[in-house]
Enzyme design. Structure first.
Site, PDB file in Angstrom:
ATOM      1  N   HIS A 130       3.165  -5.572  10.645  1.00  0.00           N
ATOM      2  CA  HIS A 130       4.297  -6.078   9.865  1.00  0.00           C
ATOM      3  C   HIS A 130       4.971  -7.235  10.609  1.00  0.00           C
ATOM      4  CE1 HIS A 130       8.175  -5.782   7.573  1.00  0.00           C
ATOM      5  NE2 HIS A 130       8.670  -6.125   8.751  1.00  0.00           N
ATOM      6  N   GLU A 131       5.193  -7.065  11.913  1.00  0.00           N
ATOM      7  CA  GLU A 131       5.847  -8.124  12.686  1.00  0.00           C
ATOM      8  C   GLU A 131       4.962  -9.367  12.774  1.00  0.00           C
ATOM      9  OE1 GLU A 131       8.831  -7.851  13.141  1.00  0.00           O
ATOM     10  OE2 GLU A 131       9.050  -5.700  12.832  1.00  0.00           O
ATOM     11  N   HIS A 134       5.363 -11.320   9.687  1.00  0.00           N
ATOM     12  CA  HIS A 134       6.513 -12.223   9.740  1.00  0.00           C
ATOM     13  C   HIS A 134       6.133 -13.538  10.426  1.00  0.00           C
ATOM     14  CE1 HIS A 134       9.837 -10.091   7.995  1.00  0.00           C
ATOM     15  NE2 HIS A 134       9.739  -9.061   8.810  1.00  0.00           N
ATOM     16  N   GLU A 201      10.894  -9.470   3.723  1.00  0.00           N
ATOM     17  CA  GLU A 201      10.478  -8.134   4.153  1.00  0.00           C
ATOM     18  C   GLU A 201       9.339  -7.604   3.288  1.00  0.00           C
ATOM     19  OE1 GLU A 201      11.242  -6.356   6.849  1.00  0.00           O
ATOM     20  OE2 GLU A 201      12.391  -8.114   7.464  1.00  0.00           O
TER      21      GLU A 201
END
Length: 309
Positions: A130-131, A134, A201
């Protein structure tokens, strides 16, 4: 569609900033405000990662000091076709993670020791994917710009309220316009900032599911983290509430005023993604390795916990 929405919201935020500057100081005020904001953005562009990591007392780790965690991030970065980011650990029991840096070539990811001790290897992979999502989506730069412009709007509104609110020679119309600007503009900026953050997100969740290949592990991690963030203090977020937008799961506030979508909605979206994907891949270590199962009690240590003996 997500990228177009972000561009439109960022343009709206910039227009709001310019309108506030014009209301308070005419065309000259708008130019001065724009120059100040440009200076703030430039400083933040070059220094955001150092500021954020220093704020959290994060320590950089490598293949020697945290071999399993570092190798997991390296494997995920290869899957995402990203340069290897710098990897940091934060010695805090609060379970969370974030990414920072102005671009993929100058990026860093960080996780707390509390997160590594709580989650299984597959869940940690989902969180770090997930990071990296980003970073791949360049959200770290976008959110830095958004936070800077929103902060400049609040600063300008406070300036206008203090220095212009008491001037009556321009008539009641100008007074009303000033008061409306300094009250409405920061609130509107907050709403736009939250809308951009929520959009990013969802995008990072989708990217994380793609990179890790295991959306249900990310969903499980979100459920575990959201169940503990209220129970374990986060000193950095308490001192700096704006830091909440960095984390994969922020300290809970009402959904209306949260920078993140409701965790339940994110989990539902990940479940939808999982329906369209095949079985998850093995992340590095064989399945016979000592990993905490998803159903393990939160206190059981993960194989990636740097404090495990």
């Amino acid at each position: 569609m997500s990228g177009m929405k972000t561009v439109m919201l960022l343009s709206a935020l910039t227009a709001l900033f310019m309108a506030l500057g014009y209301t308070l100081g005419g065309s000259g005020g708008a130019v001065i405000a724009l120059l100040v904001a440009a200076g703030m953005n430039l400083f933040t562009f070059w220094n955001a990662d150092r500021i954020v990591l220093s704020m959290h007392n994060a320590r950089e780790v490598d293949a020697g000091s945290a071999p399993e965690f570092h190798s997991l991030v390296a494997e995920l970065a290869r899957r995402a076709k990203l340069p290897m980011p710098r990897v940091y650990l934060i010695d805090e029991p609060h379970p969370n993670a974030f990414a920072t840096g102005r671009d993929p070539e100058h990026a860093a990811v960080a996780a707390t020791t509390g997160l590594l001790s709580m989650l299984s290897r597959e869940e940690i992979a989902g969180v770090m994917a997930h990071e990296l999502g980003h970073i791949r989506n360049r959200d770290t730069l976008i959110m830095t710009m958004v936070a800077t412009i929103a902060g400049a709007i609040s600063m300008l509104a406070n300036f206008g309220l203090f220095f212009r609110g008491g001037h009556h020679e321009n008539g009641n119309g100008n007074i009303a316009a000033t008061l409306l600007a300094v009250i409405v503009a920061p609130f509107a900026a907050m709403i736009v900032q939250m809308a951009i953050s929520r959009t990013r997100e969802y995008g990072a969740d989708a990217a994380g599911a793609e990179i890790s290949g295991n959306p249900r592990a990310l969903a499980s991690a979100l459920a575990k983290i959201s169940g503990r963030v209220e129970m374990i203090p986060n000193p950095v977020a308490q001192r700096n509430p704006a830091a909440a937008q960095l984390y994969i799961v922020p300290v809970h506030v009402s959904e209306l005023f949260s920078t993140h979508p409701a965790t339940e909605k994110r989990i539902a979206a990940l479940e939808d993604i999982a329906q369209d994907m095949g079985p998850p891949p093995v992340m590095g270590a064989p399945r016979t390795s000592a990993l905490s199962p998803v159903t393990a009690p939160p206190r059981r240590r993960s194989a990636l916990d740097p404090n495990r003996r």
